[in-house]
Write an enzyme that holds these catalytic residues in place. Structure first.
Site, mmCIF file in Angstrom:
data_model
loop_
_atom_site.group_PDB
_atom_site.id
_atom_site.type_symbol
_atom_site.label_atom_id
_atom_site.label_comp_id
_atom_site.label_asym_id
_atom_site.label_seq_id
_atom_site.Cartn_x
_atom_site.Cartn_y
_atom_site.Cartn_z
ATOM 1 N N CYS A 19 0.863 -1.181 0.000
ATOM 2 C CA CYS A 19 0.000 0.000 0.000
ATOM 3 C C CYS A 19 0.900 1.231 0.000
ATOM 4 O O CYS A 19 2.128 1.129 0.115
ATOM 5 C CB CYS A 19 -0.896 0.003 1.231
ATOM 6 S SG CYS A 19 0.021 0.108 2.793
ATOM 7 N N GLU A 133 0.325 -0.405 16.470
ATOM 8 C CA GLU A 133 -0.494 0.754 16.111
ATOM 9 C C GLU A 133 -1.419 1.151 17.258
ATOM 10 O O GLU A 133 -1.596 2.344 17.557
ATOM 11 C CB GLU A 133 -1.316 0.450 14.852
ATOM 12 C CG GLU A 133 -2.119 1.650 14.379
ATOM 13 C CD GLU A 133 -3.022 1.338 13.202
ATOM 14 O OE1 GLU A 133 -4.115 1.930 13.128
ATOM 15 O OE2 GLU A 133 -2.644 0.488 12.363
ATOM 16 N N ASN A 231 -3.184 -7.028 8.909
ATOM 17 C CA ASN A 231 -4.034 -6.985 7.707
ATOM 18 C C ASN A 231 -3.959 -8.292 6.930
ATOM 19 O O ASN A 231 -4.952 -8.719 6.332
ATOM 20 C CB ASN A 231 -3.686 -5.766 6.842
ATOM 21 C CG ASN A 231 -2.440 -5.956 6.001
ATOM 22 O OD1 ASN A 231 -2.492 -6.481 4.893
ATOM 23 N ND2 ASN A 231 -1.294 -5.522 6.524
#
Length: 335
Positions: A19, A133, A231
Site C-alpha cells: 500500500c 499501532e 491486515n
C-alpha cells in the site's frame, strides 16, 4: 467445485501487496541509508514483513525494540505503525535524530484521538491488544482511551458520560468485524459518535473486497504475508468467512504444503499490504510447477494513492544528532 470438474487455475487478486504507506516507509529506510550511510536504526519492524526486514538489514538497517537501545548521536526511524509521544521524548532524551515514517492514515487516527481527548470525550479504540499501532494511538491520550478488542469486549466497557463518547479504530482490521463491534457499542451507547472519516485504510478494505471475490470462486486461498501482519491475518479470516473451504497465510512459497492442493481446482492468491510482489511471483511459480499455470486476474479496485517521503529526509540528520549530543553534554562528538 473440484479438480475433476474444473481445470486447474489460479485467481490472482488485484489490488494486492504494498500500500502507499508501506511503500513510503520502505523507501524512507532505503533513502536514509543512501543519504546518511549505515547504520540507520529502526524502532520495531518498519513494516510487518519478514522478507522486507531481512532485506533492509542486509543494507545496513538495525532494528531495535526501543529507542533507548540506540547509541546517542545516531538516527532512529519510527515504523509505519506509529508511536506514542513518549517515544519521541525518549529519542530526544537519548540525543537521537528521528525520522517519522508513520503512515499518514495512522497519523490521521492519532490526530483524531488528540482532538477528541481535548474535547474531553471518552474514546473507544477498536483494535487488537498489544498491536504496535494500538499502543501508539493509545499513547496520544491514555486517560481518555479504552481498548475494545472485538464485540465480546463491549459488555465490559464503561464510560464517564454516555453523551460524550466516540469510537476510533486500528487501520488494519476486518471491516465486517469492526462494524460488528461498532453495532454492539451503539446498542450499549446510543449516542456514540463515529470518526469524521473511515479509520480502516483504503488498502485494507480493497484487499478484503478482492479476497471475498476470490474466496467465492476458490477451493483454496493462499495469502502471502507474515504472521505478525494484522491486515494479512484478517485477509485469511475474510476468505474463510466468505465461504472458501481452506485459507492459509505463508511468508514464502516454500511454506506451502502440497497436500493443500488435494482435490483443488481453483487457487486464489493475494498478499497483505506489506508484501513485495516478488514473493507473490514465487508462489505463482511454485503453483505453476504443480499444474496451476493458468492465471486469471480478479480486479476489484484501482489504486493510485501515493504519499510523499518523510520531511526529515531533507535535513542533515547526522549533524542534528551530533548537535543534540553537544547540547546534552556540553562537548562535541569529536571530543
Amino acid at each position: 467445485m473440484t479438480a475433476q470438474t474444473q481445470a486447474r487455475r489460479v485467481l490472482l487478486a488485484a489490488p494486492r501487496g504494498y500500500c502507499a504507506g508501506v511503500d513510503r516507509a520502505v523507501i524512507a529506510v532505503e533513502k536514509a541509508l543512501e543519504q546518511y550511510g549505515a547504520p540507520v536504526y529502526v524502532r520495531h519492524e518498519i513494516v510487518h514483513n519478514k522478507y522486507v526486514v531481512q532485506t533492509l538489514e542486509k543494507k545496513g538497517a538495525i532494528f531495535v525494540d526501543q529507542a533507548t537501545e540506540v547509541p546517542p548521536g545516531n538516527i532512529v526511524m519510527f515504523s509505519a505503525h506509529g508511536v506514542a509521544p513518549s517515544v519521541h521524548e525518549e529519542a530526544r532524551q537519548g540525543s537521537l535524530a528521528t525520522i517519522d515514517a508513520t503512515c499518514p492514515l495512522v497519523t490521521k487516527v492519532h490526530k483524531e484521538a488528540v482532538r477528541f481527548a481535548n474535547d474531553d470525550y471518552d474514546i473507544l479504540l477498536i483494535g487488537h491488544e498489544g498491536h504496535e499501532e494500538v499502543i501508539g494511538t493509545s499513547g496520544e491520550a491514555p486517560d481518555h482511551i479504552t481498548l475494545v478488542d472485538g464485540p465480546e469486549d463491549v459488555a465490559n466497557v464503561e464510560v464517564r458520560d454516555e453523551s460524550r463518547v466516540v469510537w476510533l479504530s486500528q487501520t488494519t482490521l476486518s471491516v465486517d468485524e469492526t462494524m460488528e463491534t461498532v453495532d454492539a457499542l451503539k446498542e450499549k451507547f446510543p449516542n456514540l459518535i463515529s470518526p469524521p472519516s473511515d479509520d480502516i485504510c483504503y488498502a485494507t478494505q480493497n484487499r478484503q473486497t478482492a479476497i471475498k471475490e476470490l474466496a467465492q470462486q476458490s477451493d483454496l486461498v493462499i495469502v502471502v504475508g507474515s504472521k505478525n501482519s494484522s491486515n494479512s491475518q484478517r485477509m485469511v479470516d475474510v476468505a474463510k468467512q466468505a465461504g472458501c473451504p481452506a485459507a492459509y497465510l505463508v511468508d514464502f512459497a516454500s511454506e506451502i504444503d502440497e497436500t493443500w492442493l488435494d482435490g483443488v481446482g481453483t487457487v486464489g492468491v493475494s498478499s497483505g499490504a506489506s508484501v513485495p510482489d516478488v514473493l507473490v511471483e514465487e508462489v505463482l511459480a511454485w503453483l505453476s510447477e504443480k499444474g496451476y499455470g493458468d492465471v486469471e486476474i480478479v480486479k476489484t479496485a484501482e489504486e493510485s494513492l501515493t504519499f510523499s517521503l518523510p520531511k526529515e529526509l531533507r535535513r542533515d540528520l547526522r549533524a542534528e544528532a551530533a548537535a543534540l549530543i553537544e547540547e546534552r553534554t556540553g562537548r562535541t562528538t569529536e571530543s
